[in-house]
Design a protein around this motif. Structure first.
Motif, short mmCIF file in Angstrom:
data_model
loop_
_atom_site.label_atom_id
_atom_site.label_comp_id
_atom_site.label_asym_id
_atom_site.label_seq_id
_atom_site.Cartn_x
_atom_site.Cartn_y
_atom_site.Cartn_z
N PRO A 177 1.16 -1.07 -0.32
CA PRO A 177 -0.29 -0.04 -0.16
C PRO A 177 0.98 1.47 0.07
CG PRO A 177 -0.08 -0.64 2.43
CD PRO A 177 0.66 -1.69 1.35
N LEU A 178 1.19 1.91 -0.98
CA LEU A 178 2.02 3.34 -1.28
C LEU A 178 1.29 4.28 -0.49
CD1 LEU A 178 1.75 2.98 -5.24
CD2 LEU A 178 4.08 2.03 -3.58
N LEU A 179 0.46 4.28 -0.38
CA LEU A 179 -0.91 5.69 0.72
C LEU A 179 0.10 5.57 2.89
CD1 LEU A 179 -1.97 8.05 0.21
CD2 LEU A 179 -2.41 5.91 -1.21
N LEU A 180 0.83 4.60 2.76
CA LEU A 180 2.11 4.22 4.06
C LEU A 180 3.10 5.05 3.82
CD1 LEU A 180 1.79 2.80 5.94
CD2 LEU A 180 2.66 1.10 5.22
N ILE A 181 3.33 5.48 3.08
CA ILE A 181 4.72 5.58 2.34
C ILE A 181 3.90 7.20 4.24
CG2 ILE A 181 6.18 7.18 1.51
CD1 ILE A 181 6.21 5.00 -0.47
N PRO A 182 3.10 8.63 3.20
CA PRO A 182 3.00 9.68 3.83
C PRO A 182 3.25 9.61 4.69
CG PRO A 182 1.50 9.18 2.06
CD PRO A 182 2.71 7.94 2.23
N LEU A 183 1.58 8.84 5.61
CA LEU A 183 1.50 8.50 6.37
C LEU A 183 2.55 8.36 7.66
CD1 LEU A 183 -2.28 6.69 6.02
CD2 LEU A 183 -1.69 9.19 6.85
N ALA A 184 3.43 7.29 7.26
CA ALA A 184 4.93 6.90 7.86
C ALA A 184 5.72 8.44 8.01
CB ALA A 184 5.43 5.82 7.54
N VAL A 185 6.09 8.59 7.32
CA VAL A 185 6.49 10.63 7.25
C VAL A 185 5.96 10.97 8.52
CG1 VAL A 185 6.95 12.10 6.22
CG2 VAL A 185 7.89 10.10 4.53
N TYR A 186 4.70 11.35 8.48
CA TYR A 186 4.12 12.05 9.41
C TYR A 186 4.36 11.62 10.53
CZ TYR A 186 0.31 15.57 10.78
OH TYR A 186 -0.27 16.67 11.70
N ASN A 187 4.37 10.75 10.89
CA ASN A 187 4.30 9.56 12.27
C ASN A 187 5.46 9.53 12.84
OD1 ASN A 187 2.18 7.76 12.98
ND2 ASN A 187 1.65 8.09 11.09
N ILE A 188 6.93 9.26 11.70
CA ILE A 188 8.04 9.39 11.92
C ILE A 188 8.60 10.99 12.72
CG2 ILE A 188 10.47 10.17 11.10
CD1 ILE A 188 9.56 7.82 9.52
N ILE A 189 7.78 12.44 12.27
CA ILE A 189 8.04 13.57 12.65
C ILE A 189 7.20 14.21 13.73
CG2 ILE A 189 8.31 16.02 11.49
CD1 ILE A 189 7.92 14.96 8.70
N ALA A 190 6.31 13.87 13.65
CA ALA A 190 5.35 13.93 15.13
C ALA A 190 6.22 13.13 15.67
CB ALA A 190 4.24 13.15 14.55
N HIS A 208 -7.01 -5.19 -0.69
CA HIS A 208 -8.00 -4.66 0.59
C HIS A 208 -7.73 -4.52 1.73
CE1 HIS A 208 -8.82 -4.14 -3.97
NE2 HIS A 208 -9.49 -4.98 -3.87
N LEU A 209 -8.11 -5.73 2.17
CA LEU A 209 -7.87 -5.80 3.55
C LEU A 209 -6.40 -5.17 4.30
CD1 LEU A 209 -9.06 -7.18 5.97
CD2 LEU A 209 -6.52 -9.17 5.80
N LEU A 210 -5.15 -4.71 3.46
CA LEU A 210 -4.06 -3.52 4.14
C LEU A 210 -4.84 -2.45 3.90
CD1 LEU A 210 -1.07 -5.61 2.89
CD2 LEU A 210 -1.91 -5.75 4.79
N SER A 211 -5.02 -1.95 3.05
CA SER A 211 -5.77 -0.40 2.74
C SER A 211 -6.98 -0.26 3.64
CB SER A 211 -6.22 -0.52 1.28
OG SER A 211 -5.25 -0.44 0.16
N LEU A 212 -7.31 -1.49 4.25
CA LEU A 212 -8.56 -0.66 5.16
C LEU A 212 -8.23 -0.65 6.61
CD1 LEU A 212 -11.41 -0.87 6.57
CD2 LEU A 212 -11.49 -3.39 6.04
N ILE A 213 -6.63 -1.35 7.18
CA ILE A 213 -6.31 -1.18 7.76
C ILE A 213 -5.72 -0.14 8.03
CG2 ILE A 213 -3.95 -1.77 8.72
CD1 ILE A 213 -4.49 -5.29 9.06
N ILE A 214 -4.77 0.17 6.97
CA ILE A 214 -4.25 1.76 6.94
C ILE A 214 -5.23 2.55 6.93
CG2 ILE A 214 -2.88 3.02 5.79
CD1 ILE A 214 -1.52 1.01 4.30
#
Length: 211
Positions: free
Chosen positions: A5-18, A75-81
């Motif tokens: 799931p590619l949308l994990l990348i910006p969310l992970a970057v936000y978590n790292i910075i936060a 789809h399950l991974l996208s739902l989890i993210i």
């Protein structure tokens, strides 16, 4: 094969910075872009994360449009993210801002877009099967066509010319040539039927039997 799931990348970057960089602010200006109008466009860290999220969502849509590209696990991974991002937005104060809210919306669009593409693909597959099934039944009902064997074709022989019919004059000439006329002045010798019947051949006559 499970897609990442590619949308994990910006969310992970936000978590790292936060969590790991508390002194970094998402509203700080990183650089400025001069515009044609003469104004400058200030680009912040939040703008970069949102732009990255939009581009990755586009790639996810392109991957999902390919036949057989997404499976149930994707789809399950996208739902989890999406669920984890929504929980962070609601529960953590550091994530309660417009930037993270827009990232959560991108994750939701990724999940719902994958579900819609899968449903559309299934409807298309069922419709194609409904069209192909009558054709298969009709093809099975038809008798099989006989198998034709290949027979080489030889060229026909050229017709032989018929021999010319001899004329009556040529036939008469050939007969006269086969039986030549006798020469004049030469008499043919008489044929003697039997030498025993000729007189004077040196053989005495047999005595007559008395009566």
């Amino acid at each position: 094969m499970v897609g990442f799931p590619l949308l994990l990348i910006p969310l992970a970057v936000y978590n790292i910075i936060a969590f790991l960089m508390p002194t970094v602010s998402f509203t700080d200006v990183l650089f400025r872009v001069p515009m044609i109008t003469g104004e400058t466009w200030p680009v912040t860290l939040a703008d970069l994360l949102l732009a990255l999220g939009v581009l990755l969502l586009l790639l996810e849509v392109v991957k999902g449009a390919r036949p057989g590209a997404k499976f149930l696990m994707d789809h399950l991974l996208s739902l989890i993210i999406f669920g984890a991002a929504a929980a962070e937005f609601v529960m953590w104060p550091k994530f309660g801002n417009s930037t993270y809210f827009l990232l959560v919306l991108l994750a939701m669009a990724d999940f719902l877009g994958g579900i819609a593409q899968r449903a559309r693909r299934r409807i298309t597959y069922v419709a194609a099967e409904a069209v192909v099934s009558p054709r298969k039944a009709k093809r099975q009902a038809e008798p099989p066509t006989p198998v034709t064997t290949f027979e080489p074709k030889y060229p026909e022989p050229a017709p032989q010319p018929e021999p010319p019919t001899p004329s009556a004059q040529s036939v008469a000439e050939s007969v006269l040539m086969d039986h030549p006329a006798p020469k004049p002045g030469v008499a043919p010798s008489p044929e003697i039927p039997s030498p025993h019947l000729q007189p004077g051949n040196g053989t005495p006559p047999s005595p007559e039997e008395p009566r």
